[in-house]
Design an enzyme around this catalytic site. Structure first.
Site, PDB file in Angstrom:
ATOM      1  N   HIS A 399      33.123 163.220 -15.365  1.00 49.26           N
ATOM      2  CA  HIS A 399      33.386 162.611 -16.503  1.00 49.26           C
ATOM      3  C   HIS A 399      32.346 162.418 -17.420  1.00 49.26           C
ATOM      4  O   HIS A 399      32.722 161.715 -18.429  1.00 49.26           O
ATOM      5  CB  HIS A 399      34.023 161.279 -15.972  1.00 49.26           C
ATOM      6  N   LYS A 600      37.008 151.386 -28.660  1.00 47.68           N
ATOM      7  CA  LYS A 600      36.451 152.384 -27.364  1.00 47.68           C
ATOM      8  C   LYS A 600      35.307 151.558 -26.834  1.00 47.68           C
ATOM      9  O   LYS A 600      34.913 150.685 -27.780  1.00 47.68           O
ATOM     10  CB  LYS A 600      36.168 153.792 -27.532  1.00 47.68           C
ATOM     11  N   ARG A 601      34.619 151.794 -25.987  1.00 43.07           N
ATOM     12  CA  ARG A 601      33.226 151.281 -25.632  1.00 43.07           C
ATOM     13  C   ARG A 601      32.396 151.428 -26.580  1.00 43.07           C
ATOM     14  O   ARG A 601      32.367 152.423 -27.163  1.00 43.07           O
ATOM     15  CB  ARG A 601      33.045 151.871 -24.250  1.00 43.07           C
ATOM     16  N   LYS A 606      28.880 157.434 -29.313  1.00 43.68           N
ATOM     17  CA  LYS A 606      30.203 157.322 -29.855  1.00 43.68           C
ATOM     18  C   LYS A 606      30.403 157.124 -31.301  1.00 43.68           C
ATOM     19  O   LYS A 606      31.159 157.169 -32.272  1.00 43.68           O
ATOM     20  CB  LYS A 606      31.319 156.366 -29.086  1.00 43.68           C
ATOM     21  N   THR A 713      40.274 159.689 -24.605  1.00 48.75           N
ATOM     22  CA  THR A 713      41.728 159.735 -24.356  1.00 48.75           C
ATOM     23  C   THR A 713      42.544 158.544 -25.555  1.00 48.75           C
ATOM     24  O   THR A 713      43.658 158.782 -25.598  1.00 48.75           O
ATOM     25  CB  THR A 713      42.266 159.099 -22.935  1.00 48.75           C
ATOM     26  N   LYS A 717      46.386 158.843 -27.367  1.00 50.65           N
ATOM     27  CA  LYS A 717      47.063 157.726 -27.678  1.00 50.65           C
ATOM     28  C   LYS A 717      47.166 157.476 -29.363  1.00 50.65           C
ATOM     29  O   LYS A 717      48.532 157.380 -29.725  1.00 50.65           O
ATOM     30  CB  LYS A 717      46.235 156.396 -27.169  1.00 50.65           C
TER      31      LYS A 717
HETATM   32  C1  26V Z   1      27.737 156.415 -18.083  1.00 49.11           C
HETATM   33  C2  26V Z   1      26.615 155.888 -18.398  1.00 49.11           C
HETATM   34  C3  26V Z   1      25.462 155.523 -17.390  1.00 49.11           C
HETATM   35  C4  26V Z   1      24.561 155.325 -17.940  1.00 49.11           C
HETATM   36  C5  26V Z   1      24.146 155.043 -19.274  1.00 49.11           C
HETATM   37  C6  26V Z   1      24.898 155.486 -20.327  1.00 49.11           C
HETATM   38  C7  26V Z   1      26.277 155.916 -19.914  1.00 49.11           C
HETATM   39  C8  26V Z   1      27.471 156.257 -20.756  1.00 49.11           C
HETATM   40  C9  26V Z   1      28.583 156.890 -20.415  1.00 49.11           C
HETATM   41  C10 26V Z   1      28.907 156.651 -18.980  1.00 49.11           C
HETATM   42  C11 26V Z   1      30.422 157.193 -18.697  1.00 49.11           C
HETATM   43  C12 26V Z   1      30.716 157.265 -17.458  1.00 49.11           C
HETATM   44  C13 26V Z   1      32.031 157.960 -17.148  1.00 49.11           C
HETATM   45  C14 26V Z   1      33.043 157.624 -18.104  1.00 49.11           C
HETATM   46  O1  26V Z   1      33.665 156.668 -18.132  1.00 49.11           O
HETATM   47  N1  26V Z   1      33.445 158.773 -18.492  1.00 49.11           N
HETATM   48  C15 26V Z   1      34.821 158.631 -19.647  1.00 49.11           C
HETATM   49  O2  26V Z   1      35.798 159.359 -18.776  1.00 49.11           O
HETATM   50  C16 26V Z   1      36.900 159.591 -19.593  1.00 49.11           C
HETATM   51  C17 26V Z   1      38.097 159.928 -18.564  1.00 49.11           C
HETATM   52  O3  26V Z   1      37.888 161.221 -18.372  1.00 49.11           O
HETATM   53  C18 26V Z   1      36.700 160.469 -20.701  1.00 49.11           C
HETATM   54  O4  26V Z   1      37.705 160.472 -21.639  1.00 49.11           O
HETATM   55  C19 26V Z   1      35.310 159.838 -21.585  1.00 49.11           C
HETATM   56  O5  26V Z   1      35.155 160.885 -22.574  1.00 49.11           O
HETATM   57  C20 26V Z   1      34.272 159.800 -20.800  1.00 49.11           C
HETATM   58  O6  26V Z   1      33.105 159.237 -21.350  1.00 49.11           O
END
Ligand code: 26V
Length: 874
Positions: A399, A600-601, A606, A713, A717
């Site tokens: 992801h 979003k976060r 982003k 996503t 939406k």
């Molecule tokens: C993890 C981390 C960890 C360390 C610091 C920065 C950072 C930034 C983002 C993440 C994301 C972790 C995984 C996640 O939530 N991915 C999201 O998954 C969604 C469903 O597939 C997708 O639509 C999003 O684009 C994706 O960011």
């Protein structure tokens, strides 16, 4: 006593206190109780209007112990959801029976996050009893809407990844696919966000304060023992050497079933959530009276494991507890899957014919060595046979490609907590590296693909483990899957290209159209019915491709006007919400403004900072204009709406929030500009507020740096609800553009390859020229226009000094240009805008999560639907 003797005696006493097996559930089909009892047990709950009222009243009286003097709306919510749960349990039992009898292959979706939101509205809708409940409650003197809004969100997820899991479970249930989610029942979900003096503050989300909330069912009959620490011993059984993991400490996992009904079917999917309990309750008896602390410490330590949801987007957390959480989750889930196999009398060598296990990111990757351990050490498998099963059972979804987000665990921690698993992982690695070496892999490739990262204290790489142990690996949008193959996991894709797939994400149209935007759902139903494509709403919510026929309405001004009217009603609802929740919003939001949302976060990739810099630039431009010029350029005005949480340790993300609120303080209160520009930050973004925001969105900001957002996503939406995207060619935006066509989306910005090239040039020391409008915006912040000069300095100085990893400087001009020269003039042409809205709604069929699930079933899981009972009846 020598050290060896001491250890031996410790081991003996540890073994003596170990349970042989976890507590057994009653044998299936056991005949305790009379025939009458069993036949009564078969009876199902009725859901006619009068019986629902009776059940609600009974619950109010006999479970809540309330009478006419002390009924409240929350009590009515408790009663309504509990009576509905009874029906849901009936359907779940039927589902289980069919699954048991057919031994059909099931999907098992392992995810440390399920961002469910509210369940009552969803269950009423999916079970098609909304009308019945609305009438029953009306007879009792209550409004269903009031009761629905009493429910707290179940927020057991951070953002996109967790919400995707929830959408997928909905689709699986709707499509009659035997499906189980596995997750954790955190005591505290995603933190609550407050805005105090413009800054984000956090407070705990204790969603369990009223006990076991709907639609959870506590399953005291499903509990397992989980081990941590200890050591590995060799033992000989029937002349064969075995490894045995022993010693250490134990924790219990108790199941809570979260029942998820499908729409227009009696099929129910179950998300089994584990909660940690101490293995032995208070050890008060065996301790000296003075050692009360140690006696309850074990309890506290055990329960700590499922205490709180970890932030998935922060690197600053207690690593060891997270690893414990992951193993606890994996061990309980694998034990449960094995138990289900036993109950269906499935041989372990045939496991893959009956169970597909999907790893939602690498968080559950330890299930690979865990199942390996069970098969080798407990079920007497040879390595090769066990490995075959593993490879057929598991598949893994990636992801994110952010390097800092790829999980790796220091080996010394793994060894301490999971000695046997560490050995198994190292053996998997040894065999794998040997195999690729024999296949001609270079030294570089071997270094990249090894499960062990040899830098620093040596780490285990969870993504590599997940790839090697799975038969399929997928990304979540076409572009993302391509990047995985080209870059992130390039060498794996060279060695085994057929392992890599794309499954583009989707979202459930039940929640994201039908429930959150009933007026739009009604519009769709009315027009598709009129044109003879469908008879009822159920026909399109389960077959979103039918929406494409709506494009015919392009020629019908009355239908286009209807669409605009629906958007207006939803904007009014959101405006009221903002006026209630955003103190600095500047009073009534003009409903004619463009509702532009970025929800979003909060993350630098982003690029909420790009959006707020644009707002500042608009403000500066507005201030320099005459009233006539303002109207000419900016009418009917823009309301920039932000919402989202920043990981509590992510300082820059928190600065961005403060900058947004500080800009709002100025522009919303400036009489010269407030009719043309508003900037609002809605606190505590969650599923429920998303359900209000998306239907009201006209412009959806999907502006991540190209190559960095795996899919997104929220983009789907928004478009499903008739918004137009302003965005970069990143994640699923690329496929949205393909679906809606270039004319129905506003695209700007550097492409992924350009971003890569620009970054290379930065590294080579090339300086960037700041565009004038961006420079003005940055200078305004620096000058103190929004206060807090020192606090904002890291954001401003970075960009001013040409530190532009996220390419904000590179993309700023085009972003502005598209907004002013394209978005605003197009918006003023109401007929044109309505046509574009219509095209977005009509061409979103592809982004139904039903399509994603169908892809997984066909390409990855090889799972087929089975019918459970008849259809739901109103
Ligand atoms: C993890 C981390 C960890 C360390 C610091 C920065 C950072 C930034 C983002 C993440 C994301 C972790 C995984 C996640 O939530 N991915 C999201 O998954 C969604 C469903 O597939 C997708 O639509 C999003 O684009 C994706 O960011």
């Amino acid at each position: 006593m020598t050290l060896a003797e001491e250890l031996a005696s410790k081991r003996k006493s540890a073994q003596a206190s170990e349970p042989a097996v976890a507590k057994q559930a009653p044998v299936v089909g056991s005949q305790i109780g009379s025939t009458q009892f069993h036949s009564l047990l078969q009876q199902e709950i009725s859901v006619t209007s009068n019986t629902v009222s009776e059940q609600i009243v009974n619950y109010i009286k006999y479970s809540l112990c309330r009478d006419s003097t002390n009924i409240d709306v929350f009590g009515m919510y408790m009663a309504s959801s509990s009576t509905l749960r009874n029906k849901l349990i009936d359907n779940w039992m039927k589902t289980q029976q069919v699954q048991q009898e057919t031994r059909a292959k099931s999907v098992n979706y392992l995810s440390l996050e399920f961002l469910m939101g509210r369940a009552l509205t969803n269950s009423l809708y999916n079970m098609e009893v909304g009308q019945t409940y609305a009438e029953s409650l009306r007879d009792l003197g209550f409004k269903l809407e009031d009761i629905q809004s009493e429910e707290q969100d179940a927020a057991l997820g951070n953002g996109g990844l967790g919400r995707l899991a929830a959408c997928f479970i909905d689709s699986l249930a709707c499509m009659n696919i035997p499906a189980w989610g596995y997750g954790l029942r955190y005591n505290y979900g995603m933190f609550k966000q407050h805005i105090e003096n413009g800054y984000q503050t956090e407070s705990p989300d204790y969603w369990l304060k009223h006990g076991c909330p709907f639609p959870l069912v506590e399953r005291l009959d499903r509990e397992y023992v989980i081990r941590f620490g200890g050591w590995t011993e060799m033992e000989t059984v029937n002349g064969k050497m075995h490894f045995k993991w022993t010693g250490g400490s134990m924790v219990k996992a108790v199941a809570y079933d979260c029942l998820c009904p499908g729409h227009h079917t009696q099929n129910v999917a179950n998300i089994r959530l584990w909660s940690a309990r101490p293995y032995t309750e208070f050890q008060l008896g065996s301790h000296n009276s003075g050692d009360f602390y140690n006696a309850i410490k074990e309890k506290a330590d055990s329960e700590n494991i499922t205490f709180v949801l970890y932030p998935n987007d922060s690197t600053e957390e207690g690593k060891k507890l997270r690893l414990k959480q992951e193993y606890f989750f994996v061990s309980a889930s694998i034990q449960d899957i094995m138990k289900r196999a036993d109950e269906m009398q499935i041989e372990y060598k045939d496991l893959a014919n009956h169970f597909a296990i999907q790893l939602n990111d690498t968080h559950p990757a330890l299930s690979i060595p865990e199942l390996m351990r069970v098969l080798l050490d407990e079920k007497d498998f040879e390595w090769e046979d066990a490995w075959k099963v593993i490879n057929k059972v598991f598949s893994y979804t990636n992801h994110t490609i952010l390097p800092e987000a790829l999980e790796k665990w220091p080996i010394h921690i793994c060894k301490e907590l999971l000695p046997r698993h560490t050995d198994i992982i190292l053996e998997i690695n040894r065999r794998f590296l040997l195999q690729i070496q024999q296949g001609g892999a270079t030294a570089d490739m071997i270094r990249n693909m090894s499960l062990v990262d040899d830098t620093g204290c040596r780490y285990l790489r969870m993504a590599n483990l997940a790839i090697v142990g799975s038969h399929a690996v997928n990304g979540v949008a076409a572009l993302h899957s391509q990047i995985i193959v080209d870059a992130t996991f390039h060498d794996f894709a060279v060695v085994d290209p057929s392992k890599f797939h794309n499954v583009t994400n989707g979202v459930t149209p039940r929640r994201w159209i039908a429930q959150c935007n009933p007026q739009l759902a009604h519009f769709i139903t009315k027009h598709l019915k009129k044109a003879g494509y469908i008879q009822r709403e159920v026909d399109w919510v389960g077959n979103m491709d039918l929406l494409k026929h709506l494009v015919q309405l392009e020629q019908q001004p009355a239908a286009l006007q209807e669409l605009l009217n629906i958007k207006l009603l939803n904007k009014q609802r959101l405006a009221r919400y903002i006026e209630r929740h955003v103190p600095n919003c500047g009073g009534k939001i003009p409903e004619t403004m463009i509702f532009d949302t970025q929800v979003k976060r909060i993350h630098e990739y982003k690029r909420q900072q790009l959006n707020i810099l644009q707002a500042i630039s608009f403000y500066i431009q507005l201030k320099a204009m005459t009233p006539e010029q303002r109207s000419k350029t900016f009418a009917p005005g823009v309301c920039k709406i932000f919402a989202g949480k920043a990981a509590s340790a992510y300082e820059n993300a928190k600065r961005i929030i403060k900058l947004i609120t500080a800009v709002g303080d100025i522009v919303n209160n400036d009489p010269e500009t407030k009719d043309f520009l508003r900037v609002v930050f809605i606190p505590n973004y969650n599923v429920s507020s998303a359900e209000i925001i998306f239907p009201a969105t006209e412009i959806s900001e999907q502006i991540s740096t190209a190559g960095m957002e795996a899919s997104g996503t929220g983009n789907m939406k928004a478009c499903m609800n008739g918004a137009l995207i302003i965005g970069t060619l990143d994640g699923a935006n690329v496929e949205i553009q393909e679906q809606v066509g270039d004319d129905n989306i506003f695209i700007f910005g550097a492409l992924t390859e350009q971003v890569n090239m620009i970054r290379q040039k930065f590294r080579a020391g090339q300086q960037l020229q700041l565009p004038k409008q961006m420079k003005d915006a940055l200078e305004a912040i620096k000058s103190g226009m929004f206060g807090n000069v020192d606090y904002f300095a890291p954001l401003v100085n970075g960009l001013m000094s040409g530190n532009d990893y996220y390419c904000c400087v590179v993309d700023f001009e085009e972003y502005n240009q598209v907004y002013i020269e394209d978005v605003l003039p197009t918006y003023r042409d109401r007929a044109m805008w309505a046509t574009m809205m219509l095209n977005n709604v009509a061409r979103m069929g592809f982004f139904s999560s039903d399509r994603s699930i169908q892809n997984y079933c066909d390409k990855i899981w090889n799972v087929k639907p089975i019918q459970v009972g008849g259809l739901n009846m109103e």
